[in-house]
Design a protein around this motif. Structure first.
Motif, mmCIF file in Angstrom:
data_model
loop_
_atom_site.group_PDB
_atom_site.id
_atom_site.type_symbol
_atom_site.label_atom_id
_atom_site.label_comp_id
_atom_site.label_asym_id
_atom_site.label_seq_id
_atom_site.Cartn_x
_atom_site.Cartn_y
_atom_site.Cartn_z
ATOM 1 N N SER A 28 0.966 -1.133 -0.265
ATOM 2 C CA SER A 28 0.237 0.206 0.053
ATOM 3 C C SER A 28 0.406 1.585 0.363
ATOM 4 C CB SER A 28 -1.223 0.180 1.455
ATOM 5 O OG SER A 28 0.149 0.154 2.377
ATOM 6 N N LYS A 412 0.457 -13.401 2.915
ATOM 7 C CA LYS A 412 -0.393 -12.593 2.506
ATOM 8 C C LYS A 412 -0.901 -11.170 2.488
ATOM 9 C CE LYS A 412 -1.503 -16.901 0.192
ATOM 10 N NZ LYS A 412 -3.199 -17.983 0.111
ATOM 11 N N TYR A 413 -1.268 -11.695 4.077
ATOM 12 C CA TYR A 413 -1.749 -10.143 4.386
ATOM 13 C C TYR A 413 -0.862 -9.185 4.199
ATOM 14 C CZ TYR A 413 -3.838 -6.690 7.579
ATOM 15 O OH TYR A 413 -3.933 -6.019 8.438
ATOM 16 N N GLU A 417 -3.883 -8.344 0.809
ATOM 17 C CA GLU A 417 -5.467 -9.411 1.161
ATOM 18 C C GLU A 417 -6.227 -9.119 2.646
ATOM 19 O OE1 GLU A 417 -5.295 -13.449 0.269
ATOM 20 O OE2 GLU A 417 -3.435 -12.960 -1.519
ATOM 21 N N THR A 418 -6.404 -7.438 3.081
ATOM 22 C CA THR A 418 -6.557 -7.691 4.445
ATOM 23 C C THR A 418 -8.115 -7.846 5.170
ATOM 24 O OG1 THR A 418 -7.422 -5.415 4.093
ATOM 25 C CG2 THR A 418 -5.473 -5.378 4.401
ATOM 26 N N SER A 419 -8.031 -8.714 3.227
ATOM 27 C CA SER A 419 -9.713 -9.312 4.471
ATOM 28 C C SER A 419 -9.082 -10.560 5.066
ATOM 29 C CB SER A 419 -10.618 -9.593 3.321
ATOM 30 O OG SER A 419 -9.332 -10.533 2.791
ATOM 31 N N LEU A 420 -7.889 -10.901 5.434
ATOM 32 C CA LEU A 420 -7.833 -12.349 5.755
ATOM 33 C C LEU A 420 -7.015 -11.705 7.337
ATOM 34 C CD1 LEU A 420 -4.816 -13.763 3.672
ATOM 35 C CD2 LEU A 420 -7.569 -14.508 3.681
ATOM 36 N N ALA A 421 -7.802 -10.810 8.140
ATOM 37 C CA ALA A 421 -7.116 -10.465 9.056
ATOM 38 C C ALA A 421 -7.724 -11.189 10.145
ATOM 39 C CB ALA A 421 -7.461 -8.944 9.559
ATOM 40 N N SER A 422 -9.089 -11.442 9.812
ATOM 41 C CA SER A 422 -9.959 -11.906 11.189
ATOM 42 C C SER A 422 -9.712 -14.162 11.419
ATOM 43 C CB SER A 422 -11.889 -12.094 10.799
ATOM 44 O OG SER A 422 -11.624 -13.230 9.643
ATOM 45 N N GLU A 423 -8.869 -14.039 9.274
ATOM 46 C CA GLU A 423 -8.582 -15.793 8.933
ATOM 47 C C GLU A 423 -7.373 -15.697 10.195
ATOM 48 O OE1 GLU A 423 -7.923 -19.385 6.042
ATOM 49 O OE2 GLU A 423 -8.510 -17.270 5.393
#
Length: 452
Positions: A28, A412-413, A417-423
């Motif tokens: 970013s 990946k984060y 791929e910030t959507s992986l935070a909860s995983e």
């Protein structure tokens, strides 16, 4: 030359803690910097974040637009490429300019110059090492890849130590052939890691650990010990004065009273990154060492080589690809044409099979409070303990697999791929549960075998 205890960790996972630039923001930041290529401060920040994320090649593009403060970082990248002259030139350019002499970049520039000098010296003595194999393994359990014969001793995790004995986070445990002696890295009151040893006493207890020699630390840390079958020659790793990377591999010998002045064993074993845990198995004629020089996130490279009785170095003037030889760019080029090394690889497979493992992951190492060190499931005297150990090993494999998955998710984060935070949070929670299960199972194994 001053020891580079702190700045040498520039190439390790400590970078985000030191400089406060989270590696997961690298992409970013670089995207923002692309929109304002004339913004030196933003490009500098993006370049550092990319370096911390292991994207060195991409980092240089932004660091080149990052102004004068970026020069020490470019110098560091050149150092890691074995371009020691280029690294020195960049660092000296920064030091000759107007800059903050009290800032971290000033210290980094001085550090790079010192390390480049060590690198040039090492290039004059690159040993001809025959590497017969290599493997990429998980960073947190790399030692399990070492398949060494029981007569050589064993390499274990700190879990093999008797209870109530401290260890450093960065260490492995060497256990002698008879299981009566252990060496490992233990932190002192200042947090510096020293190699200590303990011996099994006649009453079944273990003596209090004692340092084997403060001089081995070289002003910083000493860890990852391995004692040869002669009982006198010790290989270990230190990140103190004289090391090229973070940890370098050293050798020392005991003259009967103390360990003598340690010697850096140079290239190709050591690199501008971390290198550690050199082990030699006299029974098979095979040696092992581990390195972070290939910069694979969450992984290390283990090299398997054939030790030589006498050191034979490449001629400096007659070896045009000397730097490639030093960094082990090609394993095939280290071998003698037409020579068959299959007998060594077969010997390794035989040891793995005899130790009760189904692969070359190494031996079981489990210390019991009665002084015994279990190296095979068949060593247990109680069937219940043997069954619990199988359960423990299965749980450990699951823990290792999940930890590898977590490292992949974090990578990946960091790539956006910030959507992986909860995983990631879920995996971290599960790993903590598994860690507690391993502790519980270990206690149950001890109880079943010893009744304690």
């Amino acid at each position: 030359m001053k020891p580079h205890k702190t700045l040498l960790t520039i190439s390790t996972l400590l970078l985000p803690a030191i400089f406060g630039h989270a590696a997961e923001n690298a992409d970013s930041l670089s995207a923002l910097a692309d929109k304002t290529p004339a913004n030196a401060a933003l490009n500098f920040k993006a370049g550092r974040a990319l370096y911390e994320a292991g994207q060195n090649r991409k980092a240089v593009t932004y660091l080149n637009r990052g102004g004068n403060d970026a020069n020490p970082w470019i110098a560091l990248i050149e150092l890691e490429k074995y371009n020691f002259d280029g690294a020195t030139a960049r660092a000296e350019k920064y030091l000759a300019s107007k800059h903050n002499a009290n800032g971290p970049e000033h210290s980094l520039a001085e550090e790079v110059i010192d390390r480049a000098e060590i690198g040039r010296t090492m290039l004059d003595r690159v040993e001809k090492v025959i590497v017969i194999d290599s493997m990429t393994v998980d960073k947190d359990s790399f030692f399990r890849a070492y398949s060494i014969s029981p007569t050589t001793g064993a390499i274990a995790s700190p879990a093999a130590l008797p209870r109530n004995m401290k260890t450093g986070e960065q260490t492995t445990v060497y256990v002698s052939e008879n299981g009566e002696r252990m060496l490992w890295g233990q932190p002192d009151s200042n947090g510096n890691i020293h190699i200590v040893e303990t011996n099994h006493l006649a009453d079944g207890s273990w003596e209090q650990p004692t340092p084997i020699g403060d001089d081995l630390c070289l002003g910083a840390n000493a860890s990852y010990p391995f004692l040869l079958a002669d009982g006198m020659t010790l290989y270990y790793a230190s990140d103190g004065e004289g090391s090229l990377g973070g940890y370098d591999i050293y050798v020392t010998r005991n003259d009967g009273d103390r360990y003598l002045n340690p010697q850096n064993i140079g290239m190709p074993y050591n690199s501008p990154m971390d290198d550690y845990l050199l082990a030699i198995d006299d029974a098979t004629g095979v040696g092992w060492w581990t390195t972070d020089r290939n910069l694979i996130p969450g992984k290390l490279t283990v090299y398997i080589f054939i030790p030589q009785e006498l050191r034979d170095n490449y001629p400096v003037d007659g070896t045009p690809d000397l730097t490639d030889r030093a960094r082990i760019s090609s394993i095939a080029k280290t071998r003698r044409p037409g020579e068959d090394y299959s007998k060594y690889l077969q010997a390794i497979k035989n040891i793995a099979a005899e130790s009760g493992q189904q692969s070359s992951d190494g031996q079981i190492m489990f210390a019991l409070p009665d002084g015994r060190v279990i190296t095979r499931i068949a060593d247990f005297t109680q069937p219940e303990a043997a069954e619990l150990m199988r359960e423990y090993l299965s749980a450990y494999d699951e823990f290792s697999d999940r930890n590898t998955r977590l490292l992949s998710l974090r990578q990946k984060y960091g790539q956006g791929e910030t959507s992986l935070a909860s995983e990631i949070l879920s995996e971290e929670t599960e790993l903590e549960h598994l860690r507690n299960d391993l502790k519980r199972l270990a206690n149950e194994v001890v109880s079943a075998e010893t009744g304690m």
